[in-house]
Design an enzyme around this catalytic site. Structure first.
Site, PDB file in Angstrom:
ATOM      1  N   ASP A   1      79.686  22.395  30.477  1.00 57.21           N
ATOM      2  CA  ASP A   1      78.540  23.507  30.385  1.00 57.21           C
ATOM      3  C   ASP A   1      79.680  24.403  30.512  1.00 57.21           C
ATOM      4  O   ASP A   1      80.364  24.853  31.580  1.00 57.21           O
ATOM      5  CB  ASP A   1      78.124  23.450  31.898  1.00 57.21           C
ATOM      6  N   HIS A   2      79.633  25.504  29.423  1.00 61.00           N
ATOM      7  CA  HIS A   2      80.659  26.451  29.403  1.00 61.00           C
ATOM      8  C   HIS A   2      80.597  27.795  30.569  1.00 61.00           C
ATOM      9  O   HIS A   2      81.694  28.246  30.729  1.00 61.00           O
ATOM     10  CB  HIS A   2      80.747  27.025  28.020  1.00 61.00           C
TER      11      HIS A   2
ATOM     12  N   HIS B   1      72.766  25.654  32.525  1.00 61.40           N
ATOM     13  CA  HIS B   1      73.513  26.660  33.341  1.00 61.40           C
ATOM     14  C   HIS B   1      73.101  27.008  34.677  1.00 61.40           C
ATOM     15  O   HIS B   1      73.735  27.342  35.651  1.00 61.40           O
ATOM     16  CB  HIS B   1      73.532  27.915  32.257  1.00 61.40           C
TER      17      HIS B   1
END
Length: 495
Positions: A182-183, A245
């Protein structure tokens, strides 16, 4: 210099956009900083027919496009570690070719059997690849070596499909070997949440329902769906942004202090927080979550007239909602979240709104003073990184009245240049075997269980779309959602 790490990277989907824009430049940054030097190699795979030279030309262009000097000796040495193998992930015979290539490179670069398998392709192939990596012998059997599997989102489209995928991966890899990217967890200010909370007695002592009125998380995107329309229409803002996110950010804000700053302890506290998140019944889900879809303005078409979007699409491009935690720390304190496309600007921020004083002593009868404003701690995630604390202070005049002032800290331009990109951080963590900034299966499962209930309720009724104007902050229902609780969004247009 950083500690040099030893590994063979095997990228599935090596000719894709993500690999060119993010992965190769991030690896090069690690190379320049010393985390990778001599003992590493990269095998790129995809259906395309390329040889090593053509693949290296593409990698060189990737570095140049990301602002690096791709013609330097350092870049040339880095690119020389890249190799290519055309591969059909559904053909088991192709895995034997990859195995041979991996073993040759292992000997050439003295990689000690360490292997990282990065899957940046269609998620329906994740289970197949994981199965054949083990069945066809690509995973290292060296007792001192590691095998690590990196998975890009989406991780399922609901709880059932996510569980099915996780079960498939678990047949080949242990949970501690699986790194779900999950950047957002690689962003500087998201990682700063833990430092802000657990590194400051002043903050953590107030970080509870006695002092915090509400917390707001906003992930705003200025653009529409662009070229992602085909994917996005099968996903929507709820699945694309909230389930991963936003839920990850919220869990960091809501968690208890871990026993130690380790991936095991941090994940355990995040899971405990998500377990206490109230899963709404049908009535509460309909009340506490709203959706939207952008309309048209000027030359901007509405969502339903974007390329590759069905004319009758009911996919939401905006979500706002209220989350409640049923635990001692947060009972009664709502977390408001919102995200959407084609909004006023591109930014991510967290606003922590503290309760006002029980007695406003400055609001005496003859005073012209306005009521005290709430103290607000804002965490700016992007495009600028930093903090802001809103306090009340006396105005600089002869009378006695108060006004809100802000104490700001923004990371300066020089420091921003030095800040690692999210994928650079996360690839470095994979090399170290540190799962702190990756989603564990329990976190994913609780997030899906919460989101699935919202989705079920929305599927019961056709929405009245489109319902918000591009470059606004979403539909009127998002304002009504928070105003119903006698609150307001801290970030508003023109505030």
């Amino acid at each position: 210099m950083a500690t040099e790490r030893t590994a063979l990277f095997m990228f599935f989907g090596a000719t894709g956009d993500l690999a060119y824009r993010k992965l190769y430049p991030s690896l090069f940054n690690l190379y320049k900083k010393g985390s990778l030097r001599t003992h590493f190699a990269v095998i790129g795979t995809s259906r395309q027919t390329l040889d090593d030279d053509k693949f290296r030309v593409a990698v060189k262009k990737s570095l140049a496009d990301s602002g690096n000097r791709a013609d330097s000796k350092e870049a040339s040495d880095f690119i020389s570690h890249f190799y290519y193998q055309a591969h059909d992930v559904t053909d088991t015979a192709h895995y034997s070719v990859l195995k041979d290539a991996a073993e040759k490179l292992d000997k050439k670069y003295k990689l000690q059997g360490n292997r990282i398998f990065y899957l940046s392709m269609a998620p329906q192939f994740f289970g197949t690849i994981a199965k054949d990596l083990k069945a066809q012998g690509l995973m290292s059997t060296n007792e001192d070596a590691f095998n690590r599997l990196v998975i890009e989102k989406p991780f399922g489209r609901d709880f059932d499909s996510a569980k099915q995928l996780n079960d498939a991966l678990s047949n080949s890899f242990e949970e501690e070997q699986i790194f779900r990217i999950d950047h957002y967890l690689g962003k500087e200010m998201i990682q700063n949440i833990e430092a802000l909370r657990f590194g400051n007695t002043l903050v953590e002592s107030l970080w509870n329902n006695r002092y915090i009125d509400n917390i707001q998380v906003t992930l705003s995107e200025k653009l529409g769906v662009e070229e992602r329309a085909s994917y996005y229409d099968n996903s929507g803002a709820l699945r694309d942004m909230v389930q991963n996110h936003i839920m990850q950010i919220v869990s960091l804000l809501a968690m208890e202090q871990p026993v130690a700053f380790t991936d095991v302890d941090i994940r355990a506290e995040k899971v405990k927080a998500l377990r206490s998140l109230r899963v709404y019944n049908v009535a509460d889900a309909a009340t506490n979550f709203v959706r939207g879809q952008y309309g048209s303005v000027d030359n901007q078409p509405d969502y339903r007239h974007e390329d590759n979007v069905p004319a009758d699409s009911t996919t939401e491009t905006f979500v706002a909602g209220k989350l409640l935690f049923d635990n001692y720390r947060w009972s009664g304190t709502p977390f408001y979240v919102r995200t959407g496309k084609m909004l006023a600007d591109k930014f991510t921020r967290v606003d922590v709104v503290f309760k006002r004083p029980l007695v406003d002593i400055f609001a005496f009868p003859q005073s012209q003073n306005t009521p005290l404003a709430a103290n607000v701690l804002t965490i700016f995630v992007e495009p600028h990184a930093g903090f802001s604390l809103q306090l009340n202070a006396k105005t600089n005049d002869a009378g006695f009245s108060t006004e809100p002032i802000k104490l700001d800290y923004l990371v300066d331009a020089e420091k921003s240049k030095e800040t690692p990109e999210p994928y650079e951080r996360l690839l470095h963590d994979v090399l170290k075997g540190d799962g702190t900034n990756f989603s564990s299966w329990p976190e994913v499962s609780y997030a899906w269980k919460f989101v699935d209930q919202i989705r079920r309720v929305w599927d019961l009724q056709a929405p009245n779309f489109p319902n918000y104007t591009p470059h606004s902050m979403g539909p009127a229902a998002a304002e009504e959602l928070i105003q119903r609780d006698h609150r307001e969004w801290i970030y508003r247009l023109n505030n």
